[in-house]
Design a protein around this motif. Structure first.
Motif, PDB file in Angstrom:
ATOM      1  N   GLY A  65     -14.636  54.473 -31.338  1.00  0.00           N
ATOM      2  CA  GLY A  65     -13.209  54.182 -31.267  1.00  0.00           C
ATOM      3  C   GLY A  65     -12.520  54.935 -30.145  1.00  0.00           C
ATOM      4  O   GLY A  65     -11.634  54.404 -29.470  1.00  0.00           O
ATOM      5  N   ALA A 188      -4.399  49.115 -37.945  1.00  0.00           N
ATOM      6  CA  ALA A 188      -4.232  48.522 -36.613  1.00  0.00           C
ATOM      7  C   ALA A 188      -2.810  48.716 -36.104  1.00  0.00           C
ATOM      8  O   ALA A 188      -2.599  49.031 -34.921  1.00  0.00           O
ATOM      9  CB  ALA A 188      -4.593  47.043 -36.656  1.00  0.00           C
ATOM     10  N   ALA A 191      -2.423  52.249 -35.060  1.00  0.00           N
ATOM     11  CA  ALA A 191      -3.086  52.479 -33.775  1.00  0.00           C
ATOM     12  C   ALA A 191      -2.270  51.912 -32.618  1.00  0.00           C
ATOM     13  O   ALA A 191      -2.263  52.467 -31.517  1.00  0.00           O
ATOM     14  CB  ALA A 191      -4.478  51.857 -33.791  1.00  0.00           C
ATOM     15  N   MET A 238     -10.950  53.292 -36.433  1.00  0.00           N
ATOM     16  CA  MET A 238      -9.527  53.101 -36.175  1.00  0.00           C
ATOM     17  C   MET A 238      -8.845  54.420 -35.833  1.00  0.00           C
ATOM     18  O   MET A 238      -7.941  54.460 -34.991  1.00  0.00           O
ATOM     19  CB  MET A 238      -8.865  52.448 -37.387  1.00  0.00           C
ATOM     20  CG  MET A 238      -9.387  51.054 -37.719  1.00  0.00           C
ATOM     21  SD  MET A 238      -9.249  49.872 -36.358  1.00  0.00           S
ATOM     22  CE  MET A 238      -7.468  49.673 -36.266  1.00  0.00           C
TER      23      MET A 238
END
Length: 394
Positions: A65, A188, A191, A238
């Motif tokens: 990631g 998500a 992020a 993530m």
């Protein structure tokens, strides 16, 4: 524990002398020194290393990631999406068909789709560096395909988790899937929009505090992810995606590297402990068939990618052979499948498949000119030998 580290290191150092990647050698060390082979037994029960192995898995995906950036996907544009999508369609589709042809079960076929479909980013990167091909024109689409695979990986694991959890009805499966995707969407969004806030929270000049902070965040979110029905590895991925975009991202990448290597080695070693070599002959023919399918699909995908980018036979051969390796992701799936109580043949099959391809891939990539003779297209003019070829310099 010390014996496990040293045994993995000694075997890996010996393999390095003949150009073999470390992943299959760590697995081999676990097989040779586990409870299923005669001689010295360092760890009698693979479950003794379960927590450390889980930490290795979390750190592997956390590191991935950190290296992955959404900007990489945007920069590649349509060509990267087409090349990566074609690669996945051919290899994942062939893996799914192969899984159903084996007749081991639907859940097993879905696992095999990922096992046969996704390359090992660790081995692919190592092969590119070792062969001095970082600066080659075909390296960009190779890395682009890896990026597309990483995006697919997150979605695939999130979709697979409810199936492996053994939901006993369609409604339960939909509920589990909805909960998993909801949590994944939350991660998500964090992020995408929470990077600045997270960056301020984690920023510090003290390396010790930074290590404790990012390690705690990765492991905590991994644990919470598992509670929501998302694979712990994806939660860690993530977190890495989020922290990699902060001002501390480059420092974290350097600081986590030795942790990833150490605990990643234990993950592969522990996987080897669970493999009984006596089970391998039972899956020998399926393994050889799967390797043949993977080689064929990679050649087809390499030809397709070369047409998208306008490459000749040599670049096509480089793409086809470099992406052949399967490694860490296949073993993650094997661990998940074993935990879900799927067919017992899956673990020895995946172990044999990964071992064989992890050895074949660097050998095939170094001799890709043999394949280039049989591929369509006009031969490219010979390129000068890259500076530092074989030493890891571009």
């Amino acid at each position: 524990m010390g014996g496990a580290f040293l045994a993995a290191a000694v075997l890996a150092r010996a393999g390095r002398r003949i150009g073999l990647p470390t992943i299959p050698l760590f697995i081999l060390a676990g097989i040779l020194l586990g409870p299923h082979t005669p001689g010295i037994v360092l760890v009698a029960d693979p479950h003794d290393l379960e927590m450390l192995s889980a930490l290795g898995l979390v750190l592997l995906l956390f590191y991935l990631g950190l290296e992955f950036h959404l900007d990489d996907l945007k920069a590649g544009g349509r060509k990267m999406a087409v090349a990566g999508g074609t690669y996945l369609a051919l290899n994942v589709g062939a893996g799914l068909g192969f899984g159903f042809a084996l007749g081991w079960g639907t859940s097993e076929a879905l696992v095999l789709a990922g096992v046969l479909g996704i390359s090992s980013s660790a081995i692919v990167t190592k092969v590119l560096v070792d062969l001095g091909r970082i600066g080659n024109p075909e390296t960009r689409p190779i890395l682009g395909i890896i990026v597309v695979e990483d995006v697919f990986l997150a979605l695939y694991l999130a979709a697979l988790q409810p199936i492996l959890s053994g939901a006993d009805s369609l409604a339960a499966a939909v509920t589990d899937g909805g909960k998993a995707f909801g949590f994944l969407l939350l991660l998500a969004l964090a992020a995408r929009f929470g990077t600045r806030v997270v960056g301020k929270l984690i920023r510090t000049k003290d390396d010790e505090l930074l290590v404790i902070s990012f390690l705690g965040a990765a492991v905590l979110v991994a644990g919470i992810s598992e509670w929501f029905g998302v694979a712990d590895a994806i939660g860690a991925f993530m977190v890495g995606l989020m922290l990699g975009s902060t001002s501390s991202g480059e420092r974290i990448l350097k600081l986590v590297h030795p942790l990833r290597d150490a605990f990643g080695a234990i993950f592969f070693f522990a996987f080897g402990l669970s493999i009984d070599p006596g089970d391998l002959p039972v899956v020998l023919w399926p393994v050889l068939a799967a390797v043949a399918v993977t080689l064929a699909m990679n050649v087809c995908a390499g030809i397709a990618a070369a047409r998208v980018y306008g490459f000749g036979p040599q670049a096509t051969a480089n793409i086809s052979t470099t992406l052949v390796a399967r490694g860490e992701f296949a073993l993650i799936l094997a661990t998940m499948a074993a935990g879900a109580g799927l067919d017992e043949r899956l673990s020895p099959f995946i172990a044999g498949y990964v071992l064989l391809l992890a050895v074949l891939a660097p050998l095939a990539a170094g001799r890709s000119h043999w394949l280039a003779r049989f591929l369509p297209g006009r031969p490219e003019p010979a390129l000068p030998e890259p500076v530092g070829a074989g030493s890891g310099l571009p």
